[in-house]
Design a protein around this motif. Structure first.
Motif, PDB file in Angstrom:
ATOM      1  N   ALA A  51     -14.087  -5.745 -13.355  1.00  0.00           N
ATOM      2  CA  ALA A  51     -13.379  -6.145 -14.569  1.00  0.00           C
ATOM      3  C   ALA A  51     -14.337  -6.315 -15.738  1.00  0.00           C
ATOM      4  CB  ALA A  51     -12.615  -7.443 -14.314  1.00  0.00           C
ATOM      5  N   VAL A  52     -15.493  -6.917 -15.483  1.00  0.00           N
ATOM      6  CA  VAL A  52     -16.482  -7.094 -16.550  1.00  0.00           C
ATOM      7  C   VAL A  52     -17.031  -5.741 -16.993  1.00  0.00           C
ATOM      8  CG1 VAL A  52     -18.766  -8.023 -17.061  1.00  0.00           C
ATOM      9  CG2 VAL A  52     -17.107  -9.427 -15.832  1.00  0.00           C
ATOM     10  N   ARG A  53     -17.282  -4.876 -16.025  1.00  0.00           N
ATOM     11  CA  ARG A  53     -17.873  -3.577 -16.351  1.00  0.00           C
ATOM     12  C   ARG A  53     -16.959  -2.742 -17.253  1.00  0.00           C
ATOM     13  NH1 ARG A  53     -18.452  -2.098 -11.593  1.00  0.00           N
ATOM     14  NH2 ARG A  53     -16.803  -0.539 -11.365  1.00  0.00           N
ATOM     15  N   ILE A  54     -15.651  -2.793 -17.011  1.00  0.00           N
ATOM     16  CA  ILE A  54     -14.727  -1.954 -17.794  1.00  0.00           C
ATOM     17  C   ILE A  54     -14.059  -2.732 -18.925  1.00  0.00           C
ATOM     18  CG2 ILE A  54     -14.321  -0.467 -15.794  1.00  0.00           C
ATOM     19  CD1 ILE A  54     -11.552  -1.738 -15.512  1.00  0.00           C
ATOM     20  N   GLY A  55     -14.437  -4.001 -19.086  1.00  0.00           N
ATOM     21  CA  GLY A  55     -13.857  -4.802 -20.165  1.00  0.00           C
ATOM     22  C   GLY A  55     -12.408  -5.174 -19.925  1.00  0.00           C
ATOM     23  N   ASP A  56     -12.042  -5.417 -18.659  1.00  0.00           N
ATOM     24  CA  ASP A  56     -10.652  -5.757 -18.322  1.00  0.00           C
ATOM     25  C   ASP A  56     -10.458  -7.259 -18.508  1.00  0.00           C
ATOM     26  OD1 ASP A  56      -8.071  -5.582 -17.446  1.00  0.00           O
ATOM     27  OD2 ASP A  56      -8.566  -5.209 -15.333  1.00  0.00           O
ATOM     28  N   THR A  57     -10.522  -7.680 -19.765  1.00  0.00           N
ATOM     29  CA  THR A  57     -10.549  -9.107 -20.087  1.00  0.00           C
ATOM     30  C   THR A  57      -9.429  -9.504 -21.043  1.00  0.00           C
ATOM     31  OG1 THR A  57     -12.148  -8.621 -21.849  1.00  0.00           O
ATOM     32  CG2 THR A  57     -13.036  -9.299 -19.719  1.00  0.00           C
ATOM     33  N   GLY A  58      -8.362  -8.743 -21.051  1.00  0.00           N
ATOM     34  CA  GLY A  58      -7.253  -9.026 -21.951  1.00  0.00           C
ATOM     35  C   GLY A  58      -6.249  -9.997 -21.360  1.00  0.00           C
ATOM     36  N   TYR A  59      -5.031  -9.971 -21.935  1.00  0.00           N
ATOM     37  CA  TYR A  59      -3.960 -10.830 -21.446  1.00  0.00           C
ATOM     38  C   TYR A  59      -3.509 -10.380 -20.060  1.00  0.00           C
ATOM     39  CZ  TYR A  59      -3.468 -12.420 -26.286  1.00  0.00           C
ATOM     40  OH  TYR A  59      -3.697 -12.945 -27.529  1.00  0.00           O
ATOM     41  N   VAL A  60      -3.076 -11.337 -19.256  1.00  0.00           N
ATOM     42  CA  VAL A  60      -2.532 -10.984 -17.955  1.00  0.00           C
ATOM     43  C   VAL A  60      -1.238 -10.187 -18.179  1.00  0.00           C
ATOM     44  CG1 VAL A  60      -1.094 -13.054 -17.618  1.00  0.00           C
ATOM     45  CG2 VAL A  60      -2.102 -11.881 -15.644  1.00  0.00           C
ATOM     46  N   ALA A  61      -1.022  -9.169 -17.366  1.00  0.00           N
ATOM     47  CA  ALA A  61       0.126  -8.284 -17.545  1.00  0.00           C
ATOM     48  C   ALA A  61       1.412  -8.935 -17.047  1.00  0.00           C
ATOM     49  CB  ALA A  61      -0.106  -6.966 -16.799  1.00  0.00           C
ATOM     50  N   SER A  62       2.540  -8.420 -17.525  1.00  0.00           N
ATOM     51  CA  SER A  62       3.834  -8.925 -17.058  1.00  0.00           C
ATOM     52  C   SER A  62       4.124  -8.462 -15.644  1.00  0.00           C
ATOM     53  CB  SER A  62       4.955  -8.467 -18.000  1.00  0.00           C
ATOM     54  OG  SER A  62       4.980  -7.048 -18.074  1.00  0.00           O
ATOM     55  N   ARG A  63       3.482  -7.394 -15.206  1.00  0.00           N
ATOM     56  CA  ARG A  63       3.636  -6.908 -13.825  1.00  0.00           C
ATOM     57  C   ARG A  63       2.245  -6.774 -13.217  1.00  0.00           C
ATOM     58  NH1 ARG A  63       7.113  -3.843 -16.734  1.00  0.00           N
ATOM     59  NH2 ARG A  63       5.653  -2.091 -16.833  1.00  0.00           N
ATOM     60  N   THR A  64       2.016  -7.524 -12.144  1.00  0.00           N
ATOM     61  CA  THR A  64       0.730  -7.495 -11.445  1.00  0.00           C
ATOM     62  C   THR A  64       0.997  -7.397  -9.943  1.00  0.00           C
ATOM     63  OG1 THR A  64       0.441  -9.858 -10.947  1.00  0.00           O
ATOM     64  CG2 THR A  64      -0.100  -9.137 -13.197  1.00  0.00           C
ATOM     65  N   PRO A  65      -0.024  -7.092  -9.147  1.00  0.00           N
ATOM     66  CA  PRO A  65       0.155  -7.051  -7.690  1.00  0.00           C
ATOM     67  C   PRO A  65       0.020  -8.414  -7.026  1.00  0.00           C
ATOM     68  CG  PRO A  65      -2.014  -6.216  -8.280  1.00  0.00           C
ATOM     69  CD  PRO A  65      -1.316  -6.522  -9.572  1.00  0.00           C
ATOM     70  N   LEU A  66      -0.012  -9.498  -7.804  1.00  0.00           N
ATOM     71  CA  LEU A  66      -0.299 -10.818  -7.253  1.00  0.00           C
ATOM     72  C   LEU A  66       0.749 -11.268  -6.240  1.00  0.00           C
ATOM     73  CD1 LEU A  66      -1.984 -13.418  -7.235  1.00  0.00           C
ATOM     74  CD2 LEU A  66      -0.661 -14.187  -9.227  1.00  0.00           C
ATOM     75  N   ALA A  67       2.022 -11.169  -6.588  1.00  0.00           N
ATOM     76  CA  ALA A  67       3.074 -11.665  -5.689  1.00  0.00           C
ATOM     77  C   ALA A  67       3.063 -10.916  -4.366  1.00  0.00           C
ATOM     78  CB  ALA A  67       4.435 -11.540  -6.366  1.00  0.00           C
ATOM     79  N   GLU A  68       2.914  -9.603  -4.425  1.00  0.00           N
ATOM     80  CA  GLU A  68       2.879  -8.817  -3.188  1.00  0.00           C
ATOM     81  C   GLU A  68       1.640  -9.152  -2.364  1.00  0.00           C
ATOM     82  OE1 GLU A  68       3.624  -7.671  -6.161  1.00  0.00           O
ATOM     83  OE2 GLU A  68       5.697  -6.955  -5.904  1.00  0.00           O
ATOM     84  N   ALA A  69       0.513  -9.386  -3.039  1.00  0.00           N
ATOM     85  CA  ALA A  69      -0.717  -9.734  -2.317  1.00  0.00           C
ATOM     86  C   ALA A  69      -0.538 -11.058  -1.581  1.00  0.00           C
ATOM     87  CB  ALA A  69      -1.891  -9.817  -3.280  1.00  0.00           C
ATOM     88  N   TYR A  70       0.067 -12.037  -2.260  1.00  0.00           N
ATOM     89  CA  TYR A  70       0.266 -13.320  -1.590  1.00  0.00           C
ATOM     90  C   TYR A  70       1.269 -13.205  -0.449  1.00  0.00           C
ATOM     91  CZ  TYR A  70       1.096 -18.039  -0.295  1.00  0.00           C
ATOM     92  OH  TYR A  70       1.207 -19.178   0.475  1.00  0.00           O
ATOM     93  N   ALA A  71       2.331 -12.462  -0.654  1.00  0.00           N
ATOM     94  CA  ALA A  71       3.322 -12.303   0.415  1.00  0.00           C
ATOM     95  C   ALA A  71       2.678 -11.709   1.665  1.00  0.00           C
ATOM     96  CB  ALA A  71       4.472 -11.428  -0.067  1.00  0.00           C
ATOM     97  N   GLY A  72       1.790 -10.748   1.489  1.00  0.00           N
ATOM     98  CA  GLY A  72       1.088 -10.174   2.630  1.00  0.00           C
ATOM     99  C   GLY A  72       0.186 -11.195   3.298  1.00  0.00           C
ATOM    100  N   PHE A  73      -0.516 -11.991   2.489  1.00  0.00           N
ATOM    101  CA  PHE A  73      -1.399 -13.035   3.006  1.00  0.00           C
ATOM    102  C   PHE A  73      -0.599 -14.065   3.807  1.00  0.00           C
ATOM    103  CE2 PHE A  73      -3.517 -17.162   2.537  1.00  0.00           C
ATOM    104  CZ  PHE A  73      -4.822 -16.871   2.890  1.00  0.00           C
ATOM    105  N   ALA A  74       0.532 -14.509   3.254  1.00  0.00           N
ATOM    106  CA  ALA A  74       1.347 -15.518   3.926  1.00  0.00           C
ATOM    107  C   ALA A  74       1.871 -15.007   5.259  1.00  0.00           C
ATOM    108  CB  ALA A  74       2.508 -15.934   3.025  1.00  0.00           C
ATOM    109  N   GLN A  75       2.212 -13.732   5.303  1.00  0.00           N
ATOM    110  CA  GLN A  75       2.701 -13.159   6.558  1.00  0.00           C
ATOM    111  C   GLN A  75       1.585 -13.097   7.594  1.00  0.00           C
ATOM    112  OE1 GLN A  75       6.176 -11.972   7.019  1.00  0.00           O
ATOM    113  NE2 GLN A  75       5.379 -12.452   9.033  1.00  0.00           N
TER     114      GLN A  75
END
Length: 391
Positions: A51-75
């Protein structure tokens, strides 16, 4: 058996600028605030470096993979099936708790907290407009449990929410599925909500069994909200990302009605780090962390027996925080103050967790065996010096 993750050496830790390493002078060993001394999980480091290398430092997006990542972790980790559509994010667990409480209680209504408990809980209830109702945990001599009888009395008297700590901080207790289901049934009977802080859940030892509140039964699904984060297990508190989770349409609608700004407070780096932490790639690292913490909780028991035989300590089933009763040392209601002065070791003040914390300290053992050993040996030497001076 997983290979324990090794903590960083003290010299390298003192290069950090976070609260743990800047609150006290360099001659103090800091074992107070809930930060750990381990290197980041490799997948997290890779995600942040990219993220630092490509400057991915903007606002968090309205659609991210976070919810799916957590659902997989919880399972994988808990055997819990979570609907990603019923997850929203925010900056941290405290913010999530406040935003939910504001919508499930009216100003002035009572919120039950089970003391001794994480000190900010008292302030979070106040911030949400509620009144704190303290219901101490039951101490059975071998462990702690929810006092369901007193909780029911408080609900019957008008409390409209329970702010639950699951697993519990500071005791490290993992509430049983049966007690959580019983709590949910009581809350439903009296028209109350349960907000469950589950930030320490990923740190449950394999010898214990963590039950997510929302997975404890159908009543819990109807009355419950879970708030969690990767921040404690993966040491990401400064990156600001937490999840608010529901399991029923009515509670999900409460989250959907939250202002969009609540979700936009999620940190971009926090989201990226959490996705990496919750990925299968980080499972081996987390298992290694649990192995290191298992070694340390047992080491602490041996050190206390040798250097502070008056101490009373039960090994926690989750987390890296130890609740230690030092009442028999005779160092007053807040022994951490004397320990800081005499031993130059910083522990969390027991009374901050409620009246039940008098005579207690909270010890952060999420560090190296060397630092933990030096800290307890210092306290032991202070004990010996104080005893000698009293003769």
């Amino acid at each position: 058996m997983a290979t324990p993750v090794r903590a960083l050496p003290l010299a390298q830790l003192r290069e950090r600028s976070s609260e743990k390493w800047r609150e006290y002078p360099d001659d103090v060993l800091p074992l107070f605030v809930a930060e750990t001394d381990f290197p980041l999980a490799p997948a997290v480091t890779t995600a942040l470096e990219r993220a630092v290398r490509i400057g991915d430092t903007g606002y968090v997006a309205s659609r991210t993979p976070l919810a799916e990542a957590y659902a997989g972790f919880a399972q994988r980790r808990f055997g819990w099936t979570v609907d990603p559509k019923r997850i929203r994010s925010t900056a941290d667990v405290s913010m999530g708790v406040v935003e939910i409480l504001r919508r499930v209680i009216q100003p002035g209504e009572s919120v039950i907290v089970t003391t001794p408990v994480y000190p900010p809980f008292f302030d979070l209830v106040d911030e949400a407009g509620g009144a704190v109702e303290r219901v101490p945990l039951l101490d059975a001599g071998t462990g702690w449990a929810l006092d369901l009888q007193r909780i029911e009395q408080s609900l019957a008297a008008g409390a409209r929410a329970v702010l639950l700590c699951n697993p519990h901080n500071p005791t490290g207790s993992v509430h049983s599925a049966a007690s959580l289901d019983a709590l949910a049934r009581l809350a439903e009977q009296y028209g109350a909500a349960v907000v469950s802080d589950e930030i320490h859940a990923p740190l449950t030892q394999p010898s214990a069994s963590f039950t997510p509140f929302l997975a404890s039964g159908e009543a819990a699904q109807r009355v419950g909200y879970a708030v969690t984060s990767a921040s404690k297990a993966f040491n990401l508190a400064g990156l600001k990302c937490a999840l608010m989770i529901t399991a029923a349409e009515e509670t999900a609608s409460v989250l959907r009605r939250l202002p969009i700004e609540v979700e936009w407070r999620t940190g971009q780096f926090g989201m990226l780090a959490a996705v990496a932490a919750f990925s299968p790639e980080s499972d081996e690292w987390l298992d290694g962390l649990l192995a290191a913490l298992d070694d340390n909780r047992r080491l602490l028991a041996r050190l206390l027996a040798e250097h502070l035989p008056e101490a009373r300590y039960r090994m926690p089933d989750a987390g890296y925080l130890a609740w230690v009763d030092l009442t028999d040392l005779g160092w007053g209601p807040n022994p951490a103050k004397q320990i800081l002065r005499q031993a130059r070791v910083a522990l969390h003040f027991g009374p901050a967790f409620g009246a039940e914390g008098a005579g207690h300290v909270r010890v952060n053992f999420g560090t190296s065996p060397e630092i933990l050993t030096e800290a307890i040996e210092r306290i032991g030497r202070a004990r010996a010096a104080i005893s000698a001076a009293a003769v």
